[in-house]
Structures are given as structure tokens and as C-alpha cells.
Design an enzyme around this catalytic site. Structure first.
Site: not given
Ligand code: ADP
Length: 497
Positions: A117, A201, A236, A293
Site C-alpha cells: 500500500k 491513515e 472489513h 487481479r
Molecule cells: P485490505 O487490503 O485489508 O482490504 P483496504 O485498504 O482495502 O484494506 O481497506 C479495507 C476496508 O477498510 C475498506 O473497504 C474500508 O471499509 C476500511 N478502511 C480502509 N481505510 C480506511 C480509512 N482510512 N478510513 C476508514 N475506513 C477505512
């Protein structure tokens, strides 16, 4: 180069879904399977199938060398990795390439960049992509990290750079909890990904997860195929998805599409990919990460655009230029997908694997079921407990939702608990219907008591209803219905006041 024989390095519904398109294209298919999947549908569907090892995926579906060896022996031209397993493994993509085979996906370099990331954020830094405020690099100094957190304001989110599937992610509400949550995030990241790097974040409040599908060819053409809304999540992780999103305006859709194409361009992307954004209640959007993907939820995009994403992936892998132009694409209708997991929504969505004593799919106009099971099959404990994806498509959002409720009611599954009753609850819920929901839907609205037996009766009538239910389900035609039973049509979500 034309692909004549394709090995699908995956199992279950996605292996079948890929092989179906390959067959339509006149491509021969090779399945791999573990000892636990000997009788799986994807094995039966393929032209050829090879056992690659024992049940645990580390000894079978993740065995890169063995899989490449199978390709050599069977004169396979290309490998499609599906999702999960080796799909986002840059080393594997490189090994495939080194073996003179085609990897149906992006370059190892793109996978490498977007697999982290933090590296992804660095790569897009010059493209003016909106990003959530936070630390630009992995945290090495906690005092400094706390100072940054105080500056951006609590709540904050600690995230694993190598993260995926919501693992290694921790919300910190106030500074007093910082150290404890940091320890947890680091150890979770270390054990899940072998990499304890974490960053911070700002926690976006009322967040919605909206992602953009992109397609790029090997000649520098990149297009987007609009968005998917994936805000209904548990732990999540997505459980209901739809396209288009109920809240985006045409202007924001266009801006997000442009940003997604830029993200893809930043890493020289080709193949199908997904750029994930988080959107706040003012419709400001921020780049989260890119998945390099095919996504689980890709069918909703296929339904509203008419584009077969797997077919496009294969053409791109063959080196063909994209024939679809951005201006040719239009959103037509609305599609909703629910993930039918063998999980118990009444017990914190814990996996509930077992045998599918009854398994009858819904059918009819606008209903698509992508699954990998038949009645009588067992759901192996070794893999993701997803039984199926149920997708409905209609002229409008309302129509797609009505079709979904009808299809859920037709779906008959017994032997395991499933997410079907939960998904029906979502479909009927006012927040979902109005489009006013966020990723906190489950936490805000859902408790197990929302799933009640289907009846409008008051308590005094309940016993009679249950008795009638028992009589009906013990009729000879009901297959193996006993004890642990969920026949979705018998259950109804309690509509929230
Ligand atoms: P992963 O790769 O583990 O799936 P992501 O970055 O795609 O992680 O985030 C997964 C989920 O977590 C998002 O869909 C959202 O629901 C929550 N999320 C991620 N970053 C944030 C943020 N900065 N603020 C609020 N929710 C977040």
C-alpha cells in the site's frame, strides 16, 4: 500469441467462471486440484485436470513450481490465477514469464508496486490523486507517529502495508489506546504477511468503499468500467456489492474514473485491475489501494457494461489492443451481488462448514449464480467458505433489489448456516434501500435477533407457525432437512422500524 490451452490456478466458482469463458473462446482448459477437491465441479468441467497436492493450499494451490511443471507436461500456453492464492504474487508472475508461459494478469513489476500500500501511494504521488492524510512511510518512531496522529486528529487507522482482507488494521479512537493498538497491528501484520510494516491513515468517518474497474492493454491504452459500491462489509470484508453506486453523481464518477486510470498508468498497468477508493459523506474520495487481479465482485460490472472481463483479460494477455473505447462504454441498468458464505450471521459470521444437504439455486430472468457446488457436496474446511455469488440485474436499482429478494427466497440451502438471511435483511433495510449507508452498516443496524422466522404473526401465533414449518420440512420431498437447517425461504429479516 494466441492462447490455445489455459491452466486455471484456482478452484471453486472462479475457476469455473474462467473456464466457461475460455471454452467460449475455443481455448482448452486445464484444472488443478488438491486432494480435498478431487470431486469438485471445476475438476469435472475442465478438459484435463491434475492433482497438485494435499488439501492445505500451501501444499497444493500455492505450489508455484508444481503448477508450472504441470504446464510444461501438458503443453499449456497460459495461466489464469483467478483471485486469492497466487494471483497477486509477483514472484509467481515472474516464474510464469521465465518459463515462457503467459500470465493472464499484469506484469510482475505492477504487482510488486501495488502489492504494498505504501509503494502504491509513492508510485501515484505525481498524479495528483487524492489520498487520505497520514504517514507517507512505514512507522519507525512511535513518538513521531503519535505526533502525526494528533495533528491529523483521532480517530486514526493503523494499517499493514502488505495488508489484505482487512487484516492488520486497527482503529485508534484516542491517544491513550495508541500503543496497545499499534502492538496488535504489528503482530497481526507480521503473522499474516510476514511483514510488520504499518502506517497511519486518518479514519474517514461514515466511509463508503467505492472501487473502479480498469482494463489496460500492453500498448498503453487504459479504460475504466465505472464503479462498484462495496460498503456492506463484515470484518472489513465485502458481503454485498452493487454497480453503479447509488450515490455517485456523473461528475464524481468521471473524476474517480480518471483518477483510477491515472493510478493504473502510474504503474504501467495492463490487464484487469481495481482501484479502490474510500468516499466520505461529502463525496470526497481518496485512493486506498489497487488490486492487481480479477475481483470476486467483477460480475456486477459485467452485467451493467456487457463486457466479459475474463475475455478481455485473455485478449490483453495475448497482446491484442483493446477494442473498447472509453466513449463506447455506458452504464445500462443496475446489478447487485451478494456473497453466499457458509457462515453463521447469528454467531458473529463465524464459518459454518459442513455438507450441503439441500442445494437448489434460484433461476429466472436477471438472475446469475456463480458457484462451485452441488447438492450433497461438502464445503472443505481448508479454503474460503464462500458457496456462491448471487447476482441480479434489472433496469433500475429497485428492480435489481426486488429480484434479489425473490432469488434469495428461491435459494434453498440446508446443512450449513449461510449469509442468505443476513443479505435479505440488508435488501429490505431502509438504509440500504435509500442508499444512505456506510461500511458501519453491520455494526449500526445488525444484531442476530433481526433474523426471525418468516411470519407476521404475534408471539401467540408463533408456535403454530413453527409447528407448520416442522411438518412441512419433514415431508419426504424435503431432502435431509434436520437439525442444523437453514432454508432461506423460511426465514425473513425483521424489517427495521
Ligand atoms: P485490505 O487490503 O485489508 O482490504 P483496504 O485498504 O482495502 O484494506 O481497506 C479495507 C476496508 O477498510 C475498506 O473497504 C474500508 O471499509 C476500511 N478502511 C480502509 N481505510 C480506511 C480509512 N482510512 N478510513 C476508514 N475506513 C477505512
Amino acid at each position: 500469441m494466441i492462447i490455445k490451452k489455459l491452466l486455471v490456478a484456482n478452484r471453486g466458482e472462479i475457476a469455473l467462471r474462467i473456464m466457461r469463458t475460455a471454452r467460449e473462446m475455443g481455448i482448452r482448459t486445464v484444472a488443478i486440484y488438491s486432494e480435498a477437491d478431487r470431486h469438485a465441479l471445476h475438476v469435472r468441467y475442465a478438459d484435463e485436470a491434475v492433482c497438485v497436492g494435499p488439501a492445505p493450499s500451501s501444499e497444493s494451490y500455492l505450489k508455484a513450481d508444481v503448477i508450472i511443471d504441470v504446464c510444461r507436461k501438458l503443453q499449456v500456453d497460459a495461466i489464469h490465477p483467478g483471485y486469492g492464492f497466487l494471483s497477486e504474487n509477483a514472484n509467481f508472475a515472474q516464474q510464469v514469464r521465465d518459463a515462457g508461459l503467459i500470465f493472464v494478469g499484469p506484469s510482475p513489476e505492477s504487482i510488486e508496486i501495488m502489492g504494498s500500500k505504501l509503494a502504491a501511494k509513492a508510485a501515484v504521488a505525481n498524479y495528483n490523486i487524492p489520498m487520505v492524510p497520514g504517514t507517507p512511510a512505514a512507522i519507525t518512531d512511535r513518538t513521531e507517529a503519535k505526533a502525526i496522529s494528533a495533528q491529523i486528529g483521532y480517530p486514526i487507522l493503523i494499517k499493514a502495508s502488505a495488508g489484505g482482507g482487512g487484516k492488520g488494521m486497527r482503529i485508534v479512537e484516542r491517544e491513550a489506546d495508541f500503543d496497545e493498538q499499534m502492538d496488535r497491528a504489528v503482530s497481526e501484520a507480521q503473522s499474516a504477511f510476514g511483514d510488520g510494516s504499518v502506517f497511519i491513515e486518518k479514519y474517514v468517518t461514515s466511509p463508503r468503499h467505492v472501487e473502479i474497474q480498469v482494463l489496460g492493454d500492453q500498448h498503453g491504452n487504459i479504460i475504466h468500467l465505472f464503479e462498484r459500491e462495496c460498503s456492506i462489509q463484515r470484518r472489513h470484508q465485502k458481503v454485498v456489492e452493487e454497480a453503479p453506486s447509488a450515490i455517485l453523481t456523473p461528475e464524481i464518477r468521471e473524476a474517480m474514473g480518471r483518477a483510477a486510470v491515472d493510478v493504473a498508468r502510474a504503474c504501467g498497468y495492463f490487464g484487469a485491475g481495481t482501484v479502490e477508493f474510500i468516499v466520505n459523506d461529502k463525496l470526497d474520495f481518496y485512493f486506498l489501494e489497487m488490486n492487481t487481479r480479477l475481483q470476486v465482485e467483477h460480475p456486477v460490472t459485467e452485467q451493467i457494461t456487457g463486457v466479459d472481463l475474463v475475455k478481455q483479460m485473455i485478449y490483453i494477455a495475448e497482446g491484442k489492443p483493446l477494442t473498447i473505447k472509453q466513449e463506447d462504454l455506458q452504464i445500462k441498468g443496475h446489478a447487485v451481488e451478494i456473497r453466499v458464505y457458509a457462515e453463521d450471521p447469528a454467531n458473529n459470521f463465524l464459518p459454518d462448514v459442513g455438507t450441503l444437504d439441500t442445494y437448489v439455486r434460484p433461476q429466472g430472468n436477471g438472475v446469475r449464480v456463480d458457484d462451485g457446488f452441488e447438492q450433497g457436496m461438502a464445503i472443505p474446511i481448508y479454503y474460503d467458505p464462500m458457496i456462491a455469488k448471487l447476482i441480479t440485474y434489472g433496469d433500475s436499482r429497485e428492480e435489481a433489489i426486488q429480484k434479489m429478494i425473490r432469488a434469495i427466497d428461491e435459494y434453498q440451502i440446508s446443512g450449513v448456516q449461510t449469509t442468505l438471511p443476513f443479505c435479505r435483511y440488508v435488501m429490505e433495510h431502509e438504509a440500504f434501500r435509500s442508499g444512505q449507508f456506510d461500511t458501519g452498516f453491520v455494526a449500526t443496524y445488525f444484531t442476530p435477533d433481526k433474523l426471525i422466522p418468516e411470519t407476521d404473526a404475534d408471539e401467540s401465533e408463533l408456535a403454530a407457525v413453527v409447528a407448520a414449518y416442522l411438518i412441512e420440512t419433514t415431508k419426504p420431498k424435503a431432502v435431509g432437512v434436520a437439525g442444523k437447517t437453514t432454508t432461506s425461504s423460511r426465514w425473513k429479516a425483521n424489517r427495521l422500524a
